[in-house]
Design an enzyme around this catalytic site. Structure first.
Site, PDB file in Angstrom:
ATOM      1  NE  ARG A 191      -2.593  -0.937   3.570  1.00 29.06           N
ATOM      2  CZ  ARG A 191      -2.480  -2.040   4.311  1.00 29.06           C
ATOM      3  NH1 ARG A 191      -2.789  -3.218   3.784  1.00 29.06           N
ATOM      4  NH2 ARG A 191      -2.057  -1.977   5.568  1.00 29.06           N
ATOM      5  CE  LYS A 222     -18.050  12.581  -1.839  1.00 32.34           C
ATOM      6  NZ  LYS A 222     -16.925  11.750  -1.339  1.00 32.34           N
ATOM      7  CD  GLU A 237     -20.028  10.997   1.324  1.00 29.73           C
ATOM      8  OE1 GLU A 237     -20.187  10.065   0.502  1.00 29.73           O
ATOM      9  OE2 GLU A 237     -18.930  11.232   1.868  1.00 29.73           O
TER      10      GLU A 237
END
Length: 243
Positions: A4, A178, A136
């Site tokens: 990663r 959002k 959001e």
């Protein structure tokens, strides 16, 4: 973690003008505190390219007791202390997602109110600690509902969210919204056209979002890149015609 790290390092060391096209990136805790192979912090690599680091601060969703498998977003415990640590590490904005399922009877008032309060508490805590909160509230596109039902629910959700934001004294000039776009359910028999999606989404936002909010950044909501780009393009054209 090594794989990663290598992938993130590849992204954040890309040459050219990547900062012209990517203004910010939402990170997990691991990335925010991670260093590249040369010892330079990932957030510093981002800043060198003009990319503002952000952080996902919610801890996911759990089933909301007393509902028909509706969910509530968790992660408020210790949020203030975490926000201080995130800011010190270089984050400048945060994200918290609440989700709402549509049926003929859902979302329930309990789900709408509980998630609105969670979003508002999160937003107020972020602002107290120097982070710009991305608010959001996502009305999911799963189901066979019509675009009219989607618009009805999205309006109810947004009205509840902004009521809670006001109750918690959140500075609307310092948030980003959002939201979902307004569209038919994925399994609806007669799905609305792209033009209808753009019109319904703009109409909903104009009814619900106070003018103090300076930025709206849509979530994809499971749309394809082609569909979401088309809807955005049509909304921008409609804005140019109607403003």
């Amino acid at each position: 973690e090594d794989n990663r790290r290598a992938y993130r390092e590849l992204l954040f060391t890309t040459g050219g003008d990547v900062g012209k096209y990517v203004s910010g990136a939402i990170l997990y805790e691991e990335t925010l505190f991670q260093k590249a192979s040369n010892g330079v912090r990932m957030v510093d690599l981002m800043k060198e390219r003009g990319i503002i680091p952000g952080i996902k601060v919610d801890k996911g969703v759990v089933t909301l007791p007393g509902t028909d498998n509706e969910t509530y977003t968790v992660g408020l415990d210790g949020l203030g202390k975490r926000c201080q640590e995130y800011y010190a590490a270089g984050a400048r904005f945060a994200k918290w997602r609440a989700v709402y399922t549509i049926t003929d009877k859902l979302p329930s008032e309990l789900c709408i109110h509980s998630n609105a309060e969670g979003l508002a508490y999160y937003a107020a805590t972020c602002q107290e600690n120097g982070l710009v909160p991305i608010v959001e509230p996502e009305v999911l596109m799963d189901g066979n509902h019509s675009i009219e039902r989607s618009m009805e629910v999205t309006i109810e959700v947004l009205n509840s969210v902004f009521k809670s934001l006001a109750d918690h004294h959140v500075n609307l000039e310092r948030i980003l919204l959002k939201p979902n776009m307004v569209y038919s359910g994925t399994s609806a028999a007669n799905r609305a056209s792209a033009q209808a999606v753009a019109e319904a989404t703009l109409r909903t936002l104009r009814r619900c979002v106070p003018p103090a909010v300076r930025g709206i950044v849509f979530l994809s909501g499971g749309q394809s890149e082609t569909d979401s780009t088309l809807h955005l393009d049509l909304m921008n054209k409609l804005m140019n015609v109607t403003t």
